[in-house]
Design a protein around this motif. Structure first.
Motif, short mmCIF file in Angstrom:
data_model
loop_
_atom_site.label_atom_id
_atom_site.label_comp_id
_atom_site.label_asym_id
_atom_site.label_seq_id
_atom_site.Cartn_x
_atom_site.Cartn_y
_atom_site.Cartn_z
N ARG A 139 0.85 -1.18 0.00
CA ARG A 139 0.00 0.00 0.00
C ARG A 139 0.89 1.24 0.00
NH1 ARG A 139 -1.94 -3.91 3.31
NH2 ARG A 139 -4.13 -4.53 3.09
N ASP A 140 0.96 1.91 -1.12
CA ASP A 140 1.77 3.12 -1.25
C ASP A 140 3.23 2.87 -0.89
OD1 ASP A 140 -0.38 4.72 -2.09
OD2 ASP A 140 -1.01 5.07 -0.02
N VAL A 141 3.77 1.76 -1.35
CA VAL A 141 5.19 1.48 -1.14
C VAL A 141 6.01 2.48 -1.96
CG1 VAL A 141 7.04 -0.20 -1.49
CG2 VAL A 141 4.78 -0.96 -0.71
N PRO A 142 6.89 3.27 -1.33
CA PRO A 142 7.63 4.29 -2.08
C PRO A 142 8.65 3.69 -3.04
CG PRO A 142 8.32 4.23 0.21
CD PRO A 142 7.16 3.33 0.11
N PRO B 198 5.95 -1.45 7.20
CA PRO B 198 4.70 -0.78 7.58
C PRO B 198 3.73 -0.63 6.41
CG PRO B 198 6.60 0.37 8.49
CD PRO B 198 7.14 -0.66 7.57
N GLU B 199 4.27 -0.46 5.21
CA GLU B 199 3.41 -0.28 4.03
C GLU B 199 2.70 -1.56 3.62
OE1 GLU B 199 6.58 2.79 4.08
OE2 GLU B 199 6.56 0.61 4.23
N MET B 200 3.07 -2.69 4.21
CA MET B 200 2.42 -3.96 3.90
C MET B 200 1.24 -4.25 4.81
SD MET B 200 4.05 -5.30 1.31
CE MET B 200 3.65 -7.05 1.37
N LEU B 201 1.05 -3.44 5.85
CA LEU B 201 -0.05 -3.64 6.79
C LEU B 201 -1.23 -2.76 6.42
CD1 LEU B 201 1.88 -3.69 10.19
CD2 LEU B 201 1.23 -5.62 8.77
N PRO B 202 -2.45 -3.16 6.83
CA PRO B 202 -3.61 -2.30 6.60
C PRO B 202 -3.41 -0.95 7.30
CG PRO B 202 -4.29 -4.50 7.28
CD PRO B 202 -2.82 -4.44 7.47
N GLN B 203 -3.75 0.11 6.61
CA GLN B 203 -3.61 1.44 7.19
C GLN B 203 -4.89 1.84 7.90
OE1 GLN B 203 -0.84 3.09 7.43
NE2 GLN B 203 0.24 1.47 6.32
N PRO B 204 -4.79 2.59 9.01
CA PRO B 204 -3.57 3.26 9.49
C PRO B 204 -2.73 2.43 10.46
CG PRO B 204 -5.41 3.97 10.83
CD PRO B 204 -5.97 2.98 9.82
N TRP B 205 -3.00 1.11 10.56
CA TRP B 205 -2.34 0.31 11.58
C TRP B 205 -0.84 0.21 11.36
CZ3 TRP B 205 -5.41 0.20 15.39
CH2 TRP B 205 -6.79 0.16 15.18
N GLY B 206 -0.41 0.17 10.10
CA GLY B 206 1.03 0.13 9.86
C GLY B 206 1.73 1.36 10.39
N GLU B 207 1.11 2.52 10.23
CA GLU B 207 1.69 3.76 10.74
C GLU B 207 1.59 3.83 12.26
OE1 GLU B 207 1.17 8.61 10.17
OE2 GLU B 207 0.13 7.21 8.83
N ILE B 208 0.47 3.37 12.82
CA ILE B 208 0.32 3.37 14.27
C ILE B 208 1.40 2.50 14.92
CG2 ILE B 208 -1.18 2.59 16.16
CD1 ILE B 208 -3.56 3.50 14.46
N GLY B 209 1.69 1.37 14.30
CA GLY B 209 2.71 0.47 14.84
C GLY B 209 4.07 1.11 14.97
N GLN B 210 4.37 2.09 14.12
CA GLN B 210 5.67 2.76 14.18
C GLN B 210 5.76 3.74 15.34
OE1 GLN B 210 8.36 1.91 11.98
NE2 GLN B 210 6.84 0.28 11.93
N TRP B 211 4.64 4.05 15.97
CA TRP B 211 4.65 4.94 17.12
C TRP B 211 4.67 4.17 18.44
CZ3 TRP B 211 5.69 9.95 16.62
CH2 TRP B 211 5.51 10.52 15.36
N LEU B 212 4.76 2.86 18.36
CA LEU B 212 4.90 2.02 19.54
C LEU B 212 6.32 1.46 19.59
CD1 LEU B 212 1.49 0.10 19.33
CD2 LEU B 212 2.08 2.01 20.84
N PRO B 213 6.83 1.15 20.78
CA PRO B 213 8.23 0.73 20.90
C PRO B 213 8.65 -0.44 20.01
CG PRO B 213 7.38 1.28 23.06
CD PRO B 213 6.22 1.35 22.12
#
Length: 328
Positions: free
Chosen positions: A37-40, A252-267
């Motif tokens: 999903r939106d892989v750069p 992160p871009e392989m996960l359903p959004q916004p969960w992939g982005e949320i995961g990056q804000w957790l340790p």
């Protein structure tokens, strides 16, 4: 059975079922919905626009394609972690550059894309790995397997510190010591025996120490504020939610959004991203995950202070209620 006891039993049953449901959703849903999903990706060369249009037509929404001036800029985008791949077009046809160290899963997907770019009976588009994953862990399985034990051991450390040591200062010192020593041992294991991480040993051990301090410190702080329920809350946030959303085994871009982005804000997610940056990319892209980990560590330092203030207020209130009334 007394009503209060029956209510407690029902509450425990419902709570356990809710936790099971959250675990199933957190672990199974991202795995079954894994897709790009939106892989750069960057493209360059005379046919760059045509390649970008073809990618959008073949896989709508899968890639976020950006045009760069030349191949040097394309390679820089990979080494700076601004893109997972680059497609270089020219008179001899397109070539694809990938950085499997950023995500072996995405690199494998992009190799399939490269094969589909070639017309029938034409040579396959060549693929070159610019920043390769560790040769002893080419699929990233060992790297991904580090996340869950690191989180679980940090939770265990918080529980031990909470029940074995009294006092905010002593608990903080214990968490810091566990983080430093635990990070050093984990890095030695990952780089030595398992051989799944290259790079500077001090940098890798430092990242692991920050991850341990973030999880153990916050859970210890939650217990000081909430009591034992703080352990459950920490396990829910860091292990049951943070670990499957960390994208340590993919991106992160392989996960359903916004969960992939949320995961990056957790340790767990921040630690995985930071580990890739320091181990494979000389620290490129380390700013955001480092800030996230430091923010959680700061939260872990503040929570015991809040818990101490609440305890003092409760003690003052109890003393006030217990004081004998003045007789006129």
């Amino acid at each position: 059975m007394p009503p209060t006891t029956a209510g407690r039993v029902v509450g425990v049953i419902v709570g356990v079922v809710v936790v099971q449901f959250v675990m199933l959703v957190a672990f199974a849903w991202p795995a079954t919905r894994s897709a790009p999903r939106d892989v750069p990706i960057v493209v360059t060369g005379p046919q760059a626009s045509a390649v970008a249009q073809r990618l959008e037509q073949q896989r709508p929404g899968a890639f976020d394609v950006r045009t760069v001036p030349d191949e040097v800029s394309a390679r820089t985008a990979l080494t700076d972690r601004d893109a997972y791949a680059a497609i270089v077009t020219g008179p001899q046809g397109p070539r694809m550059l990938v950085a499997s160290a950023a995500s072996p899963t995405v690199a494998q997907l992009l190799q399939q894309v490269a094969q589909n770019m070639s017309p029938p009976a034409a040579p396959t588009v060549p693929v070159r790995d610019v920043v390769a994953a560790d040769p002893d862990d080419p699929r990233g399985a060992g790297f991904g397997a580090l996340a869950l034990p690191l989180v679980m051991s940090s939770l265990a450390a918080a529980v031990i510190v909470t029940f074995a040591i009294r006092g905010i200062g002593r608990q903080a010192a214990a968490v810091a010591g566990i983080a430093v020593l635990g990070g050093a041992c984990a890095a030695a294991l990952a780089q030595g025996w398992l051989s799944v991480l290259p790079g500077s040993y001090l940098a890798v051990s430092g990242v692991m120490a920050l991850a341990i301090a973030a999880v153990a410190g916050v859970v210890t702080g939650l217990v000081s504020v909430m009591g034992r329920p703080g352990i459950g809350l920490g396990a829910l946030v860091f292990m049951l939610i943070g670990n499957p959303l960390s994208a340590a085994t993919s991106a992160p871009e392989m996960l359903p959004q916004p969960w992939g982005e949320i995961g990056q804000w957790l340790p767990p997610g921040a630690a995985a991203t930071l580990l890739r940056s320091v181990a494979f990319f000389d620290g490129a892209g380390a700013g955001t995950p480092l800030t996230v980990l430091l923010g959680w560590i700061l939260l872990g330092a503040l929570l015991p202070v809040v818990g101490g203030l609440r305890g003092r207020r409760a003690e003052t209130a109890d003393n006030g209620r217990n004081e004998p009334a003045l007789v006129p």
